[in-house]
Design a protein around this motif. Structure first.
Motif, PDB file in Angstrom:
ATOM      1  N   GLY A   1       0.799  -1.233   0.000  1.00  0.00           N
ATOM      2  CA  GLY A   1       0.000   0.000   0.000  1.00  0.00           C
ATOM      3  C   GLY A   1       0.827   1.275   0.000  1.00  0.00           C
ATOM      4  O   GLY A   1       0.667   2.135  -0.868  1.00  0.00           O
ATOM      5  N   ARG A   2       1.712   1.410   0.994  1.00  0.00           N
ATOM      6  CA  ARG A   2       2.500   2.651   1.088  1.00  0.00           C
ATOM      7  C   ARG A   2       3.390   2.869  -0.143  1.00  0.00           C
ATOM      8  O   ARG A   2       3.372   3.951  -0.731  1.00  0.00           O
ATOM      9  N   PRO A   3       4.200   1.856  -0.530  1.00  0.00           N
ATOM     10  CA  PRO A   3       5.058   2.126  -1.691  1.00  0.00           C
ATOM     11  C   PRO A   3       4.291   2.372  -2.985  1.00  0.00           C
ATOM     12  O   PRO A   3       4.710   3.203  -3.796  1.00  0.00           O
ATOM     13  N   VAL A   4       3.165   1.686  -3.196  1.00  0.00           N
ATOM     14  CA  VAL A   4       2.438   1.935  -4.446  1.00  0.00           C
ATOM     15  C   VAL A   4       1.882   3.358  -4.431  1.00  0.00           C
ATOM     16  O   VAL A   4       1.901   4.062  -5.455  1.00  0.00           O
ATOM     17  N   ALA A   5       1.414   3.814  -3.263  1.00  0.00           N
ATOM     18  CA  ALA A   5       0.910   5.186  -3.158  1.00  0.00           C
ATOM     19  C   ALA A   5       2.032   6.188  -3.463  1.00  0.00           C
ATOM     20  O   ALA A   5       1.836   7.164  -4.188  1.00  0.00           O
ATOM     21  N   GLN A   6       3.212   5.913  -2.920  1.00  0.00           N
ATOM     22  CA  GLN A   6       4.357   6.809  -3.141  1.00  0.00           C
ATOM     23  C   GLN A   6       4.760   6.850  -4.613  1.00  0.00           C
ATOM     24  O   GLN A   6       5.031   7.914  -5.172  1.00  0.00           O
ATOM     25  N   LEU A   7       4.788   5.678  -5.240  1.00  0.00           N
ATOM     26  CA  LEU A   7       5.131   5.635  -6.670  1.00  0.00           C
ATOM     27  C   LEU A   7       4.128   6.451  -7.487  1.00  0.00           C
ATOM     28  O   LEU A   7       4.499   7.149  -8.441  1.00  0.00           O
ATOM     29  N   LEU A   8       2.853   6.367  -7.111  1.00  0.00           N
ATOM     30  CA  LEU A   8       1.809   7.092  -7.840  1.00  0.00           C
ATOM     31  C   LEU A   8       1.921   8.598  -7.613  1.00  0.00           C
ATOM     32  O   LEU A   8       1.743   9.386  -8.539  1.00  0.00           O
ATOM     33  N   VAL A   9       2.255   9.003  -6.388  1.00  0.00           N
ATOM     34  CA  VAL A   9       2.479  10.430  -6.110  1.00  0.00           C
ATOM     35  C   VAL A   9       3.661  10.931  -6.934  1.00  0.00           C
ATOM     36  O   VAL A   9       3.617  12.019  -7.517  1.00  0.00           O
ATOM     37  N   ASN A  10       4.708  10.107  -6.998  1.00  0.00           N
ATOM     38  CA  ASN A  10       5.891  10.500  -7.775  1.00  0.00           C
ATOM     39  C   ASN A  10       5.566  10.639  -9.260  1.00  0.00           C
ATOM     40  O   ASN A  10       6.288  11.323  -9.990  1.00  0.00           O
TER      41      ASN A  10
END
Ligand code: NAD
Length: 290
Positions: free
Chosen positions: A172-181
């Motif tokens: 959850g956290r890393p996929v959200a971060q990748l999407l924000v990036n």
């Protein structure tokens, strides 16, 4: 109307085919064959199958299989000294400690012994920080696979409203971060989120990673939204995901099936990370041939 199906098997196969060429070109140019050191402690049957798949796939991609197996009763010091040796070995591009490890071991402190430039699972604190700062580094495999599927399907990430269901460190956290990036507007929903269906109905893209079978039903979906199902559940009728596939496919524009969606992407991204790791080490000047 029925949603288009995002074929993870096909996308993974094309990533792996392109990777094989990239590995050959890198090796021809630098004289370095990327090597993956999978580390398995003990004999957990599921872990043995996962590790065997990773090893086989790395060899098919043209990489060296540098697998290490320690006995079930290995001590923390045994695993630490192996990880330190692999960290120092220039033939090793990537290190993957297969989880879970036996109960006597502290997985968190073991993972931290993997240097960021060899961290092909992207789970060390350093890798997480590099992702948060959008700096070059190795990203967790399943989240990278989600992004690859969206890109391969022509889905616009920039500016999209995305709801990620789940806030785990693994997904959850890393996929959200990748999407924000990638300039998406991201909402991270979790077990305490109020009125999850209403939150999800705002989404152009839903990434379901709650680990709850069939959680996402048709009433969660805005007409035409893209639905990526990360969940994996084994039942009598086979594998299924966090998304109630048949009813959601009636409303969504694009959807990943389970099996055959996100699942096949994870090993493909691990292989990609192993090549990136070799490239990163070459650029950092730490490789044997540099
Ligand atoms: P996890 O249990 O660590 O985290 C689940 C997250 O979902 C938590 O943050 C929790 O707050 C949230 N959640 C739980 N119930 C919820 C609910 N009812 N509503 C909203 N949010 C809720 O799980 P994980 O490791 O992130 O894995 C999630 C799923 O993805 C699992 O089914 C797992 O098997 C699967 N998975 C698949 C792959 C793959 O390669 N396809 C890789 C890793 C995990």
């Amino acid at each position: 109307m029925s949603a288009g199906i995002i074929d993870g098997k096909a996308v993974a196969a094309s990533v792996r085919a392109a990777l094989k060429d990239e590995v050959a070109a890198f090796t021809a140019e630098t004289g370095i064959q990327p090597g993956l050191a999978t580390v398995l402690v003990g004999g957990d049957p599921a872990s043995e199958v996962y590790v065997a798949n990773k090893r086989r796939s790395s060899v098919v991609a043209g990489m060296a299989d540098l697998h290490q197996h320690l006995p079930e009763d290995a001590s923390q010091a045994d695993v630490e000294s192996l990880l330190r040796a692999l960290a120092a070995d220039p033939a090793v591009s990537g290190i993957l400690l297969q989880l879970p490890v036996p109960a006597q071991l502290d997985a968190v402190s073991l993972i931290e012994l993997i240097p960021f430039e060899k961290d092909v699972d992207g789970l060390t604190t350093m890798s997480v920080g590099l992702l948060a700062q959008n700096k070059a580094g190795l990203r967790p495999c399943t989240p990278s696979g989600v992004i690859e599927l969206l890109d391969a399907s022509g889905v616009t990430i920039e500016g999209a409203n995305v709801v990620v269901i789940g806030r785990s460190e693994l997904v959850g956290r890393p996929v959200a971060q990748l999407l924000v990036n990638r300039n998406a507007t991201v909402t991270i929903a979790h077990s305490r989120t109020r009125d999850l269906p209403a939150v999800c109905r705002e989404a152009d893209i839903i990434v379901a990673a709650a680990g709850v079978k069939g959680l996402v039903t048709a009433d969660y979906i805005k007409q035409g939204a893209t639905v990526i199902d990360v969940g994996i559940h084994r039942g009598e009728e086979g594998l299924s995901g966090d998304v109630a596939y048949a009813e959601v496919a009636e409303v969504a524009g694009l959807i990943t099936p389970v099996p055959g969606g996100v699942g096949p992407m994870t090993i493909a991204m691990l292989l990609q990370n192993t090549l990136r790791a070799a490239q990163l080490q070459y650029e950092l000047g730490g490789s044997a041939a540099s």
